[in-house]
Design a protein around this motif. Structure first.
Motif, PDB file in Angstrom:
ATOM      1  N   PHE A   1      -3.737  -2.113  -8.213  1.00 16.26           N
ATOM      2  CA  PHE A   1      -4.986  -1.412  -7.937  1.00 16.26           C
ATOM      3  C   PHE A   1      -4.695   0.080  -7.870  1.00 16.26           C
ATOM      4  O   PHE A   1      -3.696   0.499  -7.282  1.00 16.26           O
ATOM      5  N   ARG A   2      -5.571   0.886  -8.438  1.00 20.94           N
ATOM      6  CA  ARG A   2      -5.269   2.299  -8.610  1.00 20.94           C
ATOM      7  C   ARG A   2      -6.368   3.201  -8.069  1.00 20.94           C
ATOM      8  O   ARG A   2      -7.544   3.062  -8.423  1.00 20.94           O
TER       9      ARG A   2
ATOM     10  N   LEU B   1      -2.379   4.811  -3.999  1.00 15.58           N
ATOM     11  CA  LEU B   1      -3.508   5.648  -3.601  1.00 15.58           C
ATOM     12  C   LEU B   1      -3.557   7.013  -4.289  1.00 15.58           C
ATOM     13  O   LEU B   1      -4.637   7.550  -4.533  1.00 15.58           O
ATOM     14  N   GLY B   2      -2.408   7.605  -4.576  1.00 14.80           N
ATOM     15  CA  GLY B   2      -2.378   8.971  -5.088  1.00 14.80           C
ATOM     16  C   GLY B   2      -2.025   9.041  -6.558  1.00 14.80           C
ATOM     17  O   GLY B   2      -1.344   8.161  -7.093  1.00 14.80           O
ATOM     18  N   GLU B   3      -2.462  10.130  -7.230  1.00 11.38           N
ATOM     19  CA  GLU B   3      -2.204  10.216  -8.666  1.00 11.38           C
ATOM     20  C   GLU B   3      -0.750  10.548  -8.968  1.00 11.38           C
ATOM     21  O   GLU B   3      -0.214  10.090  -9.964  1.00 11.38           O
TER      22      GLU B   3
ATOM     23  N   ILE C   1       0.864  -1.183   0.000  1.00  7.99           N
ATOM     24  CA  ILE C   1       0.000   0.000   0.000  1.00  7.99           C
ATOM     25  C   ILE C   1       0.895   1.225   0.000  1.00  7.99           C
ATOM     26  O   ILE C   1       1.576   1.516   0.985  1.00  7.99           O
ATOM     27  N   ALA C   2       0.914   1.941  -1.119  1.00  7.41           N
ATOM     28  CA  ALA C   2       1.809   3.075  -1.282  1.00  7.41           C
ATOM     29  C   ALA C   2       1.041   4.310  -1.731  1.00  7.41           C
ATOM     30  O   ALA C   2      -0.012   4.205  -2.363  1.00  7.41           O
ATOM     31  N   ALA C   3       1.598   5.460  -1.430  1.00  6.03           N
ATOM     32  CA  ALA C   3       0.923   6.716  -1.756  1.00  6.03           C
ATOM     33  C   ALA C   3       1.064   7.083  -3.217  1.00  6.03           C
ATOM     34  O   ALA C   3       0.115   7.576  -3.841  1.00  6.03           O
TER      35      ALA C   3
END
Length: 223
Positions: free
Chosen positions: A75-76, A39-41, A9-11
């Motif tokens: 997963f995005r 998790l982040g763009e 799980i990474a930003a």
């Protein structure tokens, strides 16, 4: 039957490589299934005239790096870059729970709680919230990783690992995966360079009598 699923799980794209790709490469070689959640763009906080084009390049780099290592699926999510604190924490927690409940991992790798980057801090907090130790919880181990050019810059705090994985045989795979991130790589002596990554792995290995290592802070270990 042993649960052999791992979730990173990474930003931001490239955090997964910097944080733990040497270690998860070993797990993949041992038959584990690894999944990545970003998790982040990743781009919009930077000065640019063409964020759309840069984001497309970054997405291709993300997929190429993960496919190269053998990650099962990426997963995005697209929370705003360097602005996770503007998003309700519950929204980020639920996005993690959605993926976690789908794959039911036994091991999670995520960010260090005292990182300089606000997105990294909140990713850690949301991950811990999403993996509360209820009876039906699949996650038995959580490790937090360092991100070069972020974790070490949070003066006067410092990364204090207590788990070291020998990546002497897989450092080359980590470096190759990182080489796909041409839009993120910097030139040495910037920490986020191929040489910087190798030097850090050498330093962490030297601390525990190994040639190369990745270091982690253990958050939860249930055996």
């Amino acid at each position: 039957m042993k649960n052999n699923k791992i979730l990173i799980i990474a930003a931001h794209p490239d955090d997964e490589v910097l944080g733990c790709f040497g270690t998860v490469a070993r797990y993949i070689q041992q038959g584990y299934d690894v999944f990545t959640l970003i998790l982040g763009e990743g781009k919009t906080s930077r000065e640019s005239k063409n964020h759309t084009k840069e984001q497309k390049i970054l997405e291709n780099e993300l997929l190429n790096a993960n496919n190269f290592l053998g990650v099962k699926n990426v997963f995005r999510k697209f929370f705003p870059d360097n602005a996770f604190d503007k998003v309700p924490l519950l929204e980020i927690v639920k996005s993690i729970e959605e993926v976690k409940n789908k794959i039911k991992p036994a091991i999670i790798f995520t960010h260090y709680e005292k990182d300089l980057n606000i997105d990294h801090q909140i990713t850690y907090k949301a991950t811990i919230t999403a993996t509360r130790s209820l009876q039906e919880e699949s996650v038995k181990e959580i490790y937090s990783f360092e991100i070069l050019s972020s974790t070490e810059w949070n003066y006067p705090l410092s990364f204090q690992p207590d788990v070291f994985f020998d990546i002497s045989s897989t450092l080359s795979l980590k470096l190759k995966a990182m080489s796909f991130y041409q839009s993120e790589l910097q030139n040495y002596p910037h920490p986020r360079s191929l040489e910087g990554i190798k030097i850090n792995a050498q330093y962490q290995g030297m601390r525990v009598g190994l040639e190369y290592a990745e270091a982690f802070k253990s958050i939860k270990v249930i055996k």
